[in-house]
Design a protein around this motif. Structure first.
Motif, PDB file in Angstrom:
ATOM      1  N   PHE A 148       6.726  10.098  16.534  1.00  0.00           N
ATOM      2  CA  PHE A 148       7.377  10.504  17.770  1.00  0.00           C
ATOM      3  C   PHE A 148       6.414  10.558  18.942  1.00  0.00           C
ATOM      4  O   PHE A 148       6.786  10.247  20.078  1.00  0.00           O
ATOM      5  CB  PHE A 148       8.065  11.866  17.579  1.00  0.00           C
ATOM      6  CG  PHE A 148       9.184  11.840  16.579  1.00  0.00           C
ATOM      7  CD1 PHE A 148      10.284  11.035  16.758  1.00  0.00           C
ATOM      8  CD2 PHE A 148       9.120  12.633  15.446  1.00  0.00           C
ATOM      9  CE1 PHE A 148      11.318  11.010  15.844  1.00  0.00           C
ATOM     10  CE2 PHE A 148      10.154  12.623  14.514  1.00  0.00           C
ATOM     11  CZ  PHE A 148      11.252  11.806  14.712  1.00  0.00           C
ATOM     12  N   ALA A 149       5.166  10.949  18.699  1.00  0.00           N
ATOM     13  CA  ALA A 149       4.184  11.015  19.792  1.00  0.00           C
ATOM     14  C   ALA A 149       3.916   9.626  20.364  1.00  0.00           C
ATOM     15  O   ALA A 149       3.880   9.436  21.592  1.00  0.00           O
ATOM     16  CB  ALA A 149       2.895  11.648  19.289  1.00  0.00           C
ATOM     17  N   ALA A 150       3.742   8.645  19.472  1.00  0.00           N
ATOM     18  CA  ALA A 150       3.503   7.279  19.951  1.00  0.00           C
ATOM     19  C   ALA A 150       4.747   6.729  20.642  1.00  0.00           C
ATOM     20  O   ALA A 150       4.638   6.011  21.656  1.00  0.00           O
ATOM     21  CB  ALA A 150       3.110   6.387  18.772  1.00  0.00           C
ATOM     22  N   MET A 151       5.914   7.060  20.144  1.00  0.00           N
ATOM     23  CA  MET A 151       7.143   6.593  20.781  1.00  0.00           C
ATOM     24  C   MET A 151       7.298   7.194  22.168  1.00  0.00           C
ATOM     25  O   MET A 151       7.694   6.495  23.116  1.00  0.00           O
ATOM     26  CB  MET A 151       8.352   6.941  19.898  1.00  0.00           C
ATOM     27  CG  MET A 151       9.684   6.401  20.422  1.00  0.00           C
ATOM     28  SD  MET A 151      11.099   6.911  19.420  1.00  0.00           S
ATOM     29  CE  MET A 151      10.748   6.047  17.886  1.00  0.00           C
ATOM     30  N   ARG A 152       6.980   8.477  22.332  1.00  0.00           N
ATOM     31  CA  ARG A 152       7.060   9.108  23.652  1.00  0.00           C
ATOM     32  C   ARG A 152       6.109   8.430  24.636  1.00  0.00           C
ATOM     33  O   ARG A 152       6.465   8.189  25.802  1.00  0.00           O
ATOM     34  CB  ARG A 152       6.722  10.597  23.535  1.00  0.00           C
ATOM     35  CG  ARG A 152       7.828  11.466  22.979  1.00  0.00           C
ATOM     36  CD  ARG A 152       7.510  12.930  23.185  1.00  0.00           C
ATOM     37  NE  ARG A 152       8.571  13.780  22.659  1.00  0.00           N
ATOM     38  CZ  ARG A 152       8.591  14.278  21.440  1.00  0.00           C
ATOM     39  NH1 ARG A 152       7.572  14.022  20.608  1.00  0.00           N
ATOM     40  NH2 ARG A 152       9.595  15.026  21.041  1.00  0.00           N
ATOM     41  N   GLN A 153       4.912   8.144  24.166  1.00  0.00           N
ATOM     42  CA  GLN A 153       3.936   7.514  25.056  1.00  0.00           C
ATOM     43  C   GLN A 153       4.377   6.115  25.465  1.00  0.00           C
ATOM     44  O   GLN A 153       4.260   5.714  26.640  1.00  0.00           O
ATOM     45  CB  GLN A 153       2.572   7.445  24.360  1.00  0.00           C
ATOM     46  CG  GLN A 153       1.451   6.943  25.242  1.00  0.00           C
ATOM     47  CD  GLN A 153       1.223   7.813  26.452  1.00  0.00           C
ATOM     48  OE1 GLN A 153       1.230   9.042  26.343  1.00  0.00           O
ATOM     49  NE2 GLN A 153       1.041   7.194  27.623  1.00  0.00           N
ATOM     50  N   THR A 154       4.918   5.360  24.536  1.00  0.00           N
ATOM     51  CA  THR A 154       5.393   4.005  24.852  1.00  0.00           C
ATOM     52  C   THR A 154       6.545   4.052  25.851  1.00  0.00           C
ATOM     53  O   THR A 154       6.590   3.253  26.805  1.00  0.00           O
ATOM     54  CB  THR A 154       5.843   3.300  23.561  1.00  0.00           C
ATOM     55  OG1 THR A 154       4.760   3.271  22.631  1.00  0.00           O
ATOM     56  CG2 THR A 154       6.277   1.878  23.856  1.00  0.00           C
ATOM     57  N   LEU A 155       7.488   4.993  25.655  1.00  0.00           N
ATOM     58  CA  LEU A 155       8.602   5.117  26.577  1.00  0.00           C
ATOM     59  C   LEU A 155       8.137   5.568  27.958  1.00  0.00           C
ATOM     60  O   LEU A 155       8.645   5.087  28.987  1.00  0.00           O
ATOM     61  CB  LEU A 155       9.624   6.114  26.024  1.00  0.00           C
ATOM     62  CG  LEU A 155      10.409   5.670  24.776  1.00  0.00           C
ATOM     63  CD1 LEU A 155      11.239   6.823  24.235  1.00  0.00           C
ATOM     64  CD2 LEU A 155      11.310   4.482  25.110  1.00  0.00           C
ATOM     65  N   ALA A 156       7.170   6.489  28.002  1.00  0.00           N
ATOM     66  CA  ALA A 156       6.665   6.965  29.294  1.00  0.00           C
ATOM     67  C   ALA A 156       5.956   5.841  30.056  1.00  0.00           C
ATOM     68  O   ALA A 156       6.053   5.762  31.292  1.00  0.00           O
ATOM     69  CB  ALA A 156       5.720   8.140  29.083  1.00  0.00           C
ATOM     70  N   ASP A 157       5.250   4.974  29.339  1.00  0.00           N
ATOM     71  CA  ASP A 157       4.582   3.859  30.018  1.00  0.00           C
ATOM     72  C   ASP A 157       5.578   2.842  30.543  1.00  0.00           C
ATOM     73  O   ASP A 157       5.376   2.258  31.627  1.00  0.00           O
ATOM     74  CB  ASP A 157       3.609   3.170  29.038  1.00  0.00           C
ATOM     75  CG  ASP A 157       2.459   4.087  28.642  1.00  0.00           C
ATOM     76  OD1 ASP A 157       2.191   5.052  29.395  1.00  0.00           O
ATOM     77  OD2 ASP A 157       1.852   3.859  27.581  1.00  0.00           O
ATOM     78  N   ALA A 158       6.667   2.616  29.800  1.00  0.00           N
ATOM     79  CA  ALA A 158       7.641   1.600  30.211  1.00  0.00           C
ATOM     80  C   ALA A 158       8.603   2.153  31.259  1.00  0.00           C
ATOM     81  O   ALA A 158       8.846   1.510  32.294  1.00  0.00           O
ATOM     82  CB  ALA A 158       8.404   1.085  28.998  1.00  0.00           C
ATOM     83  N   ILE A 159       9.175   3.335  31.005  1.00  0.00           N
ATOM     84  CA  ILE A 159      10.165   3.937  31.909  1.00  0.00           C
ATOM     85  C   ILE A 159       9.796   5.413  32.076  1.00  0.00           C
ATOM     86  O   ILE A 159      10.040   6.227  31.163  1.00  0.00           O
ATOM     87  CB  ILE A 159      11.589   3.791  31.347  1.00  0.00           C
ATOM     88  CG1 ILE A 159      11.910   2.306  31.117  1.00  0.00           C
ATOM     89  CG2 ILE A 159      12.621   4.429  32.266  1.00  0.00           C
ATOM     90  CD1 ILE A 159      13.232   2.056  30.478  1.00  0.00           C
ATOM     91  N   PRO A 160       9.202   5.796  33.171  1.00  0.00           N
ATOM     92  CA  PRO A 160       8.717   7.179  33.332  1.00  0.00           C
ATOM     93  C   PRO A 160       9.822   8.237  33.265  1.00  0.00           C
ATOM     94  O   PRO A 160       9.541   9.387  32.918  1.00  0.00           O
ATOM     95  CB  PRO A 160       8.060   7.150  34.717  1.00  0.00           C
ATOM     96  CG  PRO A 160       7.716   5.712  34.949  1.00  0.00           C
ATOM     97  CD  PRO A 160       8.784   4.924  34.285  1.00  0.00           C
ATOM     98  N   THR A 161      11.044   7.884  33.612  1.00  0.00           N
ATOM     99  CA  THR A 161      12.119   8.895  33.612  1.00  0.00           C
ATOM    100  C   THR A 161      12.779   9.064  32.244  1.00  0.00           C
ATOM    101  O   THR A 161      13.738   9.830  32.118  1.00  0.00           O
ATOM    102  CB  THR A 161      13.195   8.508  34.634  1.00  0.00           C
ATOM    103  OG1 THR A 161      13.735   7.221  34.292  1.00  0.00           O
ATOM    104  CG2 THR A 161      12.624   8.475  36.055  1.00  0.00           C
ATOM    105  N   ALA A 162      12.285   8.356  31.236  1.00  0.00           N
ATOM    106  CA  ALA A 162      12.859   8.464  29.890  1.00  0.00           C
ATOM    107  C   ALA A 162      12.156   9.584  29.123  1.00  0.00           C
ATOM    108  O   ALA A 162      10.932   9.677  29.115  1.00  0.00           O
ATOM    109  CB  ALA A 162      12.726   7.145  29.139  1.00  0.00           C
ATOM    110  N   THR A 163      12.940  10.437  28.498  1.00  0.00           N
ATOM    111  CA  THR A 163      12.409  11.531  27.677  1.00  0.00           C
ATOM    112  C   THR A 163      13.042  11.477  26.299  1.00  0.00           C
ATOM    113  O   THR A 163      14.227  11.161  26.145  1.00  0.00           O
ATOM    114  CB  THR A 163      12.700  12.902  28.319  1.00  0.00           C
ATOM    115  OG1 THR A 163      14.115  13.045  28.497  1.00  0.00           O
ATOM    116  CG2 THR A 163      12.000  13.032  29.657  1.00  0.00           C
TER     117      THR A 163
END
Length: 330
Positions: A148-163
């Motif tokens: 989950f930590a790596a997934m959060r980081q990947t999503l934050a890099d691609a789309i900052p408003t995604a949580t």
């Protein structure tokens, strides 16, 4: 010389069929006290069956909640200036599906999102005029969940408003609340069963009090105690079975009607919310078997109480005959 008329009369009497009148039951049919006992048993059986069904449904919903929480995570995308929401949703889904441990990803479309908000915002509102977040529901592998930590980081890099919400913050509270609810329900069921037992005992004794004279007559003519007790036990077993079956049957029909009503009113947003939170109000086969068990238990309890009451009555009669001055009033 024989009289022809008398001979004819004798012949007629000989040919007349003999009809045997049916033997009257030793224990009289259900009287007023027996009907009252049947009503009491029906009411208490209904309450027990409803409580058992509710506890069974809560237990099943708790297990379903626990399974859903452990299988799904939610990704929320907040609208932002210059953000193409549909493209962002598609990109998030593609990113998630590339992560090991993610089995599927489903985008909650605009119609479903509007339907979720209808209970609060009403029908016909324009989603483009409000900053409504969009959701992606991800199904994960319970045996090998993703990082989950790596997934959060990947999503934050691609789309900052995604949580990403993995539900672990509140899943423990939800499971604990469900277990406490089941525990309370079981306690309530135990109290109702205990109340039912006491009610049946006192109601049966009251009904037996009206038939004390029958017990006395049968005992005075030499009938065995076991025979007298079995006769009353059969009669009151039938009363208990009828009352318990009626109460349990009404409860079972109520659960069936509740499930049918919910199935016929699924078109509203409020019912969608209730279904999402509590699921469908349908009783499983285990719940119906439990209702049958309650019917059998209450019927057997009524018969056993009757037998013990008859034996106790006969002992009191013997004691009073042996020493009239020691008669007791119970």
């Amino acid at each position: 010389m024989t009289d022809p008329a008398a001979s004819a009369r004798d012949t007629g009497r000989k040919k007349r069929p003999v009809t045997l009148r049916p033997m009257a039951p030793i224990v009289p049919p259900v009287n007023v006290s027996g009907r009252a006992l049947m009503v009491v048993i029906a009411i208490m059986s209904f309450l027990c069956a409803v409580t058992l069904g509710a506890v069974t449904m809560v237990q099943e919903k708790a297990e379903a909640w626990q399974g859903d929480v452990s299988r799904e995570i939610t990704i929320q995308i907040k609208p932002d200036d210059g953000l193409d929401m549909e493209a962002a949703l598609t990109e998030v889904r593609n990113i998630v599906l590339a992560v090991p441990g993610a089995l599927s990803a489903e985008i909650v479309d605009r119609a479903s999102t509007a339907r979720l908000l209808e209970p609060w915002l009403g029908e016909g509102f324009d989603m483009d005029e409000l900053p409504v977040p969009r959701l992606v529901i991800v199904t994960i592998d319970e045996a090998a969940p993703p990082d989950f930590a790596a997934m959060r980081q990947t999503l934050a890099d691609a789309i900052p408003t995604a949580t990403l919400d993995d539900h672990r913050a509140w899943s423990g509270r939800l499971i604990s609340m469900a277990r406490i609810t089941v525990f309370i329900g079981v306690g309530i069921l135990a109290l109702i069963l205990a109340t039912t037992m006491l009610t049946v005992i006192f109601a049966t004794r009251g009904a037996m009090a009206g038939n004390r004279h029958i017990v006395e007559v049968l005992h005075f003519v030499g009938a065995e105690t076991s025979f007298i007790a079995s006769q009353f036990q059969k009669r009151f077993l039938l009363i208990g079975l009828k009352g318990a079956a009626f109460g349990g049957g009404v409860a079972a029909v109520a659960f069936l009607l509740l499930g049918a009503w919910q199935n016929n009113t699924m078109a509203t947003a409020l019912n969608d919310q209730a279904t999402a939170l509590f699921g469908r109000f349908t009783l499983s086969g285990a719940g119906y078997f439990g209702i049958v068990g309650i019917v059998i238990l209450i019927s057997a309890m009524t018969a056993l109480t009757t037998r013990l009451t008859v034996i106790r009555t006969i002992r009191e009669i013997d004691r009073q005959r042996a020493d009239p001055s020691s008669a007791e009033i119970d």
